[in-house]
Design a protein around this motif. Structure first.
Motif, PDB file in Angstrom:
ATOM      1  N   GLN A 187      40.094  36.257  53.723  1.00 55.05           N
ATOM      2  CA  GLN A 187      40.752  35.858  54.967  1.00 55.05           C
ATOM      3  C   GLN A 187      40.786  37.030  55.942  1.00 55.05           C
ATOM      4  OE1 GLN A 187      44.179  33.586  54.125  1.00 55.05           O
ATOM      5  NE2 GLN A 187      45.014  33.704  56.167  1.00 55.05           N
ATOM      6  N   GLN A 188      41.105  38.208  55.410  1.00 60.56           N
ATOM      7  CA  GLN A 188      41.138  39.405  56.251  1.00 60.56           C
ATOM      8  C   GLN A 188      39.759  39.693  56.834  1.00 60.56           C
ATOM      9  OE1 GLN A 188      42.755  42.267  53.587  1.00 60.56           O
ATOM     10  NE2 GLN A 188      44.859  41.611  53.923  1.00 60.56           N
ATOM     11  N   MET A 189      38.729  39.502  56.014  1.00 55.16           N
ATOM     12  CA  MET A 189      37.371  39.730  56.486  1.00 55.16           C
ATOM     13  C   MET A 189      37.008  38.732  57.576  1.00 55.16           C
ATOM     14  SD  MET A 189      35.491  40.699  52.951  1.00 55.16           S
ATOM     15  CE  MET A 189      33.890  40.080  53.434  1.00 55.16           C
ATOM     16  N   ALA A 190      37.400  37.488  57.405  1.00 52.32           N
ATOM     17  CA  ALA A 190      37.106  36.448  58.388  1.00 52.32           C
ATOM     18  C   ALA A 190      37.820  36.744  59.697  1.00 52.32           C
ATOM     19  CB  ALA A 190      37.527  35.081  57.848  1.00 52.32           C
ATOM     20  N   GLU A 191      39.059  37.233  59.603  1.00 46.75           N
ATOM     21  CA  GLU A 191      39.808  37.557  60.810  1.00 46.75           C
ATOM     22  C   GLU A 191      39.156  38.709  61.571  1.00 46.75           C
ATOM     23  OE1 GLU A 191      43.787  38.181  59.475  1.00 46.75           O
ATOM     24  OE2 GLU A 191      44.104  36.032  59.184  1.00 46.75           O
ATOM     25  N   ARG A 192      38.677  39.677  60.817  1.00 47.64           N
ATOM     26  CA  ARG A 192      38.025  40.822  61.440  1.00 47.64           C
ATOM     27  C   ARG A 192      36.755  40.368  62.178  1.00 47.64           C
ATOM     28  NH1 ARG A 192      37.523  44.969  56.997  1.00 47.64           N
ATOM     29  NH2 ARG A 192      39.619  44.245  56.572  1.00 47.64           N
ATOM     30  N   ARG A 193      36.001  39.466  61.508  1.00 51.68           N
ATOM     31  CA  ARG A 193      34.777  38.936  62.120  1.00 51.68           C
ATOM     32  C   ARG A 193      35.078  38.174  63.401  1.00 51.68           C
ATOM     33  NH1 ARG A 193      32.388  37.402  57.249  1.00 51.68           N
ATOM     34  NH2 ARG A 193      33.234  35.336  57.457  1.00 51.68           N
ATOM     35  N   ALA A 194      36.114  37.323  63.328  1.00 53.43           N
ATOM     36  CA  ALA A 194      36.448  36.474  64.467  1.00 53.43           C
ATOM     37  C   ALA A 194      36.903  37.317  65.650  1.00 53.43           C
ATOM     38  CB  ALA A 194      37.537  35.481  64.065  1.00 53.43           C
ATOM     39  N   GLY A 195      37.561  38.437  65.371  1.00 51.63           N
ATOM     40  CA  GLY A 195      38.086  39.271  66.439  1.00 51.63           C
ATOM     41  C   GLY A 195      37.046  40.244  66.980  1.00 51.63           C
ATOM     42  N   GLY A 196      35.904  40.319  66.339  1.00 55.46           N
ATOM     43  CA  GLY A 196      34.871  41.278  66.733  1.00 55.46           C
ATOM     44  C   GLY A 196      34.122  40.851  67.973  1.00 55.46           C
ATOM     45  N   PRO A 197      33.295  41.730  68.494  1.00 57.62           N
ATOM     46  CA  PRO A 197      32.561  41.439  69.735  1.00 57.62           C
ATOM     47  C   PRO A 197      31.485  40.364  69.561  1.00 57.62           C
ATOM     48  CG  PRO A 197      31.877  43.546  68.809  1.00 57.62           C
ATOM     49  CD  PRO A 197      33.020  43.053  67.979  1.00 57.62           C
ATOM     50  N   PHE A 198      31.167  40.019  68.327  1.00 60.96           N
ATOM     51  CA  PHE A 198      30.115  39.032  68.098  1.00 60.96           C
ATOM     52  C   PHE A 198      30.643  37.639  67.798  1.00 60.96           C
ATOM     53  CE2 PHE A 198      28.417  43.183  66.752  1.00 60.96           C
ATOM     54  CZ  PHE A 198      27.501  43.351  67.793  1.00 60.96           C
ATOM     55  N   GLY A 199      31.959  37.459  67.918  1.00 58.32           N
ATOM     56  CA  GLY A 199      32.553  36.141  67.680  1.00 58.32           C
ATOM     57  C   GLY A 199      32.007  35.128  68.670  1.00 58.32           C
ATOM     58  N   GLU A 245      46.595  31.940  32.642  1.00 53.74           N
ATOM     59  CA  GLU A 245      46.489  31.113  33.849  1.00 53.74           C
ATOM     60  C   GLU A 245      47.156  31.812  35.035  1.00 53.74           C
ATOM     61  OE1 GLU A 245      44.773  28.618  34.417  1.00 53.74           O
ATOM     62  OE2 GLU A 245      45.637  27.512  36.090  1.00 53.74           O
ATOM     63  N   ARG A 246      48.275  32.471  34.769  1.00 59.70           N
ATOM     64  CA  ARG A 246      49.002  33.183  35.818  1.00 59.70           C
ATOM     65  C   ARG A 246      48.129  34.304  36.399  1.00 59.70           C
ATOM     66  NH1 ARG A 246      52.613  37.344  36.765  1.00 59.70           N
ATOM     67  NH2 ARG A 246      54.246  36.713  38.210  1.00 59.70           N
ATOM     68  N   LYS A 247      47.452  35.025  35.498  1.00 61.04           N
ATOM     69  CA  LYS A 247      46.589  36.117  35.906  1.00 61.04           C
ATOM     70  C   LYS A 247      45.434  35.581  36.766  1.00 61.04           C
ATOM     71  CE  LYS A 247      44.295  39.889  33.574  1.00 61.04           C
ATOM     72  NZ  LYS A 247      43.872  40.367  32.274  1.00 61.04           N
ATOM     73  N   ARG A 248      44.864  34.449  36.317  1.00 62.28           N
ATOM     74  CA  ARG A 248      43.742  33.855  37.023  1.00 62.28           C
ATOM     75  C   ARG A 248      44.159  33.437  38.438  1.00 62.28           C
ATOM     76  NH1 ARG A 248      41.219  29.351  38.304  1.00 62.28           N
ATOM     77  NH2 ARG A 248      43.008  28.082  37.811  1.00 62.28           N
ATOM     78  N   LEU A 249      45.338  32.821  38.546  1.00 61.28           N
ATOM     79  CA  LEU A 249      45.820  32.363  39.851  1.00 61.28           C
ATOM     80  C   LEU A 249      46.072  33.541  40.782  1.00 61.28           C
ATOM     81  CD1 LEU A 249      48.336  29.560  38.798  1.00 61.28           C
ATOM     82  CD2 LEU A 249      46.215  29.248  40.035  1.00 61.28           C
ATOM     83  N   LEU A 250      46.644  34.622  40.227  1.00 62.71           N
ATOM     84  CA  LEU A 250      46.909  35.799  41.053  1.00 62.71           C
ATOM     85  C   LEU A 250      45.608  36.396  41.583  1.00 62.71           C
ATOM     86  CD1 LEU A 250      49.772  37.652  39.141  1.00 62.71           C
ATOM     87  CD2 LEU A 250      49.883  36.630  41.405  1.00 62.71           C
ATOM     88  N   GLN A 251      44.593  36.431  40.731  1.00 61.04           N
ATOM     89  CA  GLN A 251      43.290  36.956  41.152  1.00 61.04           C
ATOM     90  C   GLN A 251      42.695  36.090  42.256  1.00 61.04           C
ATOM     91  OE1 GLN A 251      41.167  37.180  37.497  1.00 61.04           O
ATOM     92  NE2 GLN A 251      41.579  39.352  37.199  1.00 61.04           N
ATOM     93  N   GLU A 252      42.841  34.776  42.075  1.00 64.71           N
ATOM     94  CA  GLU A 252      42.283  33.855  43.052  1.00 64.71           C
ATOM     95  C   GLU A 252      42.968  34.029  44.411  1.00 64.71           C
ATOM     96  OE1 GLU A 252      41.307  29.157  42.914  1.00 64.71           O
ATOM     97  OE2 GLU A 252      41.398  30.221  41.015  1.00 64.71           O
ATOM     98  N   LEU A 253      44.304  34.177  44.367  1.00 69.53           N
ATOM     99  CA  LEU A 253      45.065  34.392  45.594  1.00 69.53           C
ATOM    100  C   LEU A 253      44.637  35.687  46.279  1.00 69.53           C
ATOM    101  CD1 LEU A 253      48.805  33.465  44.979  1.00 69.53           C
ATOM    102  CD2 LEU A 253      47.382  32.739  46.869  1.00 69.53           C
ATOM    103  N   GLU A 254      44.453  36.709  45.483  1.00 63.66           N
ATOM    104  CA  GLU A 254      44.077  38.012  46.016  1.00 63.66           C
ATOM    105  C   GLU A 254      42.713  37.940  46.706  1.00 63.66           C
ATOM    106  OE1 GLU A 254      43.592  42.400  44.117  1.00 63.66           O
ATOM    107  OE2 GLU A 254      45.080  41.073  43.225  1.00 63.66           O
ATOM    108  N   GLN A 255      41.776  37.270  46.013  1.00 62.98           N
ATOM    109  CA  GLN A 255      40.434  37.097  46.573  1.00 62.98           C
ATOM    110  C   GLN A 255      40.486  36.351  47.892  1.00 62.98           C
ATOM    111  OE1 GLN A 255      37.901  35.166  43.788  1.00 62.98           O
ATOM    112  NE2 GLN A 255      37.505  37.038  42.648  1.00 62.98           N
ATOM    113  N   MET A 256      41.339  35.330  47.913  1.00 56.81           N
ATOM    114  CA  MET A 256      41.457  34.509  49.100  1.00 56.81           C
ATOM    115  C   MET A 256      41.991  35.333  50.264  1.00 56.81           C
ATOM    116  SD  MET A 256      43.431  30.942  49.262  1.00 56.81           S
ATOM    117  CE  MET A 256      42.669  30.449  47.766  1.00 56.81           C
ATOM    118  N   GLN A 257      42.980  36.166  49.980  1.00 57.85           N
ATOM    119  CA  GLN A 257      43.561  36.984  51.036  1.00 57.85           C
ATOM    120  C   GLN A 257      42.565  38.018  51.540  1.00 57.85           C
ATOM    121  OE1 GLN A 257      47.091  37.886  48.954  1.00 57.85           O
ATOM    122  NE2 GLN A 257      48.174  36.110  49.745  1.00 57.85           N
ATOM    123  N   THR A 258      41.751  38.542  50.653  1.00 55.22           N
ATOM    124  CA  THR A 258      40.733  39.509  51.059  1.00 55.22           C
ATOM    125  C   THR A 258      39.699  38.847  51.963  1.00 55.22           C
ATOM    126  OG1 THR A 258      41.004  40.561  48.926  1.00 55.22           O
ATOM    127  CG2 THR A 258      39.115  41.240  50.208  1.00 55.22           C
TER     128      THR A 258
END
Ligand SMILES: [Zn+2]
Length: 118
Positions: free
Chosen positions: A29-41, A14-27
């Motif tokens: 999130q970074q992609m969403a931030e990049r999109r929002a900051g781009g010229p096409f936002g 369960e610990r491993k699963r949660l860590l993976q989920e957190l990691e995915q979420m952070q990834t």
């Protein structure tokens, strides 16, 4: 009846699963931030982005809380106190542990805590 070692395996999985989920979420999130900051936002999307962010932060907090509970249970396992109630020191009900291996309080103390929190 499950052995403590089986519960330990479940906690680790369960610990491993949660860590993976957190990691995915952070990834994502970074992609969403990049999109929002781009010229096409688009301006019209800002409001929905905020509530999306809040939702994600709630979920992230929930995941981190679960992770903390699991870490606590693993520490107790190492200390030899796994399966004992944090509050009264008595053994936690087996059915409760099998349903929730990271439980750190017996049913009685948990019920009292829930009542006090109100
Ligand atoms: Zn207790």
């Amino acid at each position: 009846m499950a052995k403590f070692s089986e519960l330990l395996q479940r906690l680790k999985a369960e610990r491993k699963r949660l860590l993976q989920e957190l990691e995915q979420m952070q990834t994502s999130q970074q992609m969403a931030e990049r999109r929002a900051g781009g010229p096409f936002g688009k301006r019209g999307e800002e409001a929905s982005q905020v509530s999306e962010l809040e939702k994600r932060m709630d979920l992230e907090q929930m995941l981190k809380k679960s992770l903390g509970e699991i870490d606590h249970a693993l520490e107790k396992y190492d200390a030899g106190t796994y399966g004992l109630c944090d509050s009264c020191g008595k053994p936690i009900e087996r059915a409760r542990l099998e349903a929730l291996p990271q439980a750190s309080l017996c049913l009685r103390c948990k019920a009292r805590q829930t009542k006090d929190a109100r």
